[in-house]
Scaffold this motif. Sequence first.
Motif, PDB file in Angstrom:
ATOM      1  N   LEU A 140      46.798  19.858 -54.468  1.00  0.00           N
ATOM      2  CA  LEU A 140      45.766  20.839 -54.817  1.00  0.00           C
ATOM      3  C   LEU A 140      44.525  20.641 -53.950  1.00  0.00           C
ATOM      4  O   LEU A 140      44.093  19.513 -53.716  1.00  0.00           O
ATOM      5  CB  LEU A 140      45.360  20.693 -56.291  1.00  0.00           C
TER       6      LEU A 140
ATOM      7  N   MET B   7      40.886  24.199 -55.976  1.00  0.00           N
ATOM      8  CA  MET B   7      41.876  24.321 -57.059  1.00  0.00           C
ATOM      9  C   MET B   7      41.606  23.290 -58.140  1.00  0.00           C
ATOM     10  O   MET B   7      41.734  23.556 -59.328  1.00  0.00           O
ATOM     11  CB  MET B   7      43.287  24.134 -56.509  1.00  0.00           C
ATOM     12  N   ARG B   8      41.231  22.098 -57.709  1.00  0.00           N
ATOM     13  CA  ARG B   8      40.942  21.040 -58.695  1.00  0.00           C
ATOM     14  C   ARG B   8      39.771  21.442 -59.582  1.00  0.00           C
ATOM     15  O   ARG B   8      39.767  21.212 -60.775  1.00  0.00           O
ATOM     16  CB  ARG B   8      40.623  19.730 -57.984  1.00  0.00           C
TER      17      ARG B   8
ATOM     18  N   ARG C 213      38.861  24.443 -60.289  1.00  0.00           N
ATOM     19  CA  ARG C 213      39.301  25.501 -61.206  1.00  0.00           C
ATOM     20  C   ARG C 213      40.111  24.919 -62.355  1.00  0.00           C
ATOM     21  O   ARG C 213      40.023  25.390 -63.488  1.00  0.00           O
ATOM     22  CB  ARG C 213      40.131  26.541 -60.443  1.00  0.00           C
ATOM     23  N   LEU C 214      40.884  23.873 -62.032  1.00  0.00           N
ATOM     24  CA  LEU C 214      41.650  23.223 -63.091  1.00  0.00           C
ATOM     25  C   LEU C 214      40.699  22.556 -64.103  1.00  0.00           C
ATOM     26  O   LEU C 214      40.937  22.581 -65.307  1.00  0.00           O
ATOM     27  CB  LEU C 214      42.608  22.194 -62.481  1.00  0.00           C
TER      28      LEU C 214
ATOM     29  N   LYS D 177      50.512  27.543 -59.078  1.00  0.00           N
ATOM     30  CA  LYS D 177      50.438  26.095 -58.829  1.00  0.00           C
ATOM     31  C   LYS D 177      50.703  25.299 -60.102  1.00  0.00           C
ATOM     32  O   LYS D 177      50.444  24.093 -60.138  1.00  0.00           O
ATOM     33  CB  LYS D 177      49.034  25.731 -58.305  1.00  0.00           C
TER      34      LYS D 177
ATOM     35  N   LEU E 261      45.597  29.741 -61.114  1.00  0.00           N
ATOM     36  CA  LEU E 261      46.477  28.621 -60.734  1.00  0.00           C
ATOM     37  C   LEU E 261      47.910  28.813 -61.219  1.00  0.00           C
ATOM     38  O   LEU E 261      48.681  27.856 -61.227  1.00  0.00           O
ATOM     39  CB  LEU E 261      45.913  27.304 -61.292  1.00  0.00           C
TER      40      LEU E 261
ATOM     41  N   PRO F  26      49.051  20.854 -62.930  1.00  0.00           N
ATOM     42  CA  PRO F  26      48.054  21.614 -63.670  1.00  0.00           C
ATOM     43  C   PRO F  26      48.493  21.947 -65.101  1.00  0.00           C
ATOM     44  O   PRO F  26      47.712  21.786 -66.036  1.00  0.00           O
ATOM     45  CB  PRO F  26      47.883  22.874 -62.831  1.00  0.00           C
TER      46      PRO F  26
ATOM     47  N   LEU G 289      45.833  29.174 -67.018  1.00  0.00           N
ATOM     48  CA  LEU G 289      46.219  29.035 -65.604  1.00  0.00           C
ATOM     49  C   LEU G 289      46.024  30.352 -64.868  1.00  0.00           C
ATOM     50  O   LEU G 289      45.541  30.386 -63.735  1.00  0.00           O
ATOM     51  CB  LEU G 289      47.684  28.579 -65.501  1.00  0.00           C
TER      52      LEU G 289
END
Length: 310
Positions: free
Chosen positions: A141, A145-146, A148-149, A133, A130, A101, A125
């Motif tokens: 992930l 999470m992806r 959110r990235l 992470k 994240l 990330p 982040l």
Amino acid sequence: MTHNAIEIRGLRKTYRGGRNEPEKHALKGVDLDIPAGSIFGLLGPNGAGKSTMINIMAGLVIKTQGAVRIWGFDQDENPRQSRAAIGVMPQELNLDPFFTPRAALEVQAGLYGVPKPQRRSDEILEMVGLSDKAEAYARTLSGGMRRRLLLGKALVHHPQILVLDEPTAGVDIELRQMLWTNIRKLNAERGMTIILTTHYLEEAEEMCDEIAIINHGELVTRDSTANLLGQIDSKCMVIEPVSKPDRLPTLDGVEVTLRNNGALALTYQARAISAEDVLGAVRQAGIAIADVKTEQADLEDVFLKLTKSK
Ligand code: ADP
Ligand code: MG
């Protein structure tokens, strides 16, 4: 004076057809202004042209015809400035599996020419939850999470306009809440203009100040959320009769349906007919009322009404 974050004039996009396929008119001449500082919803069913439109704004898809101004910059005359003003969280999870990330944010910042001292990877982040992470392998992930990235990536160059393409399609409730909270915060605290596409009416209704509805590549309507809801002004009174009615009430302008659970649903325009008149018609039909409630019209109704008439 309020200015427009986006100004679109006569926007057309025609995709070349494949072999033996006709060309596809995804946008058929759209005019649209989106005011700066708003949370604006672009609403429409699948295939309406929403992604095409925002991908053109973002400079990811080349338009066939028309003019697009982003934050005052004409996309063709000032491609660099207009791109710098906008950040996009795409619909697909298109992440490079080999980047952590933190690296993904750094690379994105590099692509946008953000100098190292101005990068805010840690802050971003943290914001998208994240931090723990930051150095994780991308393949570890989760889908949430992806996503959110992807939101984080859209923010690296501090754009004035944030575009989210179906941000909550297929995400769980927790992530949805987190996205909504973040979006509201970015709008309220930084005055960021937010444009989101969705086919969830509830989402547009809850999140957006203004809404444009598109269907088959054309703008169906554009108005404040409140006006759109007011526009149809349709009310539904639901009556639970004491016993199964022998006959149904009749009154001009009232649509009566008997639901499977035995309840009577009476739909009418609140401006034209009073609740008293509707109840009167029910009594006149000899129906004793065990319970009564009203249901509000929602965007689903507006949407159906407006797209059906096309
Ligand atoms: P939405 O995001 O509202 O679901 P899209 O903008 O993705 O709609 O698509 C609008 C129309 O354009 C659809 O009919 C879709 O099949 C077509 N389309 C989208 N992208 C392409 C493409 N790259 N090539 C050909 N047709 C496309
Ligand atoms: Mg789409």
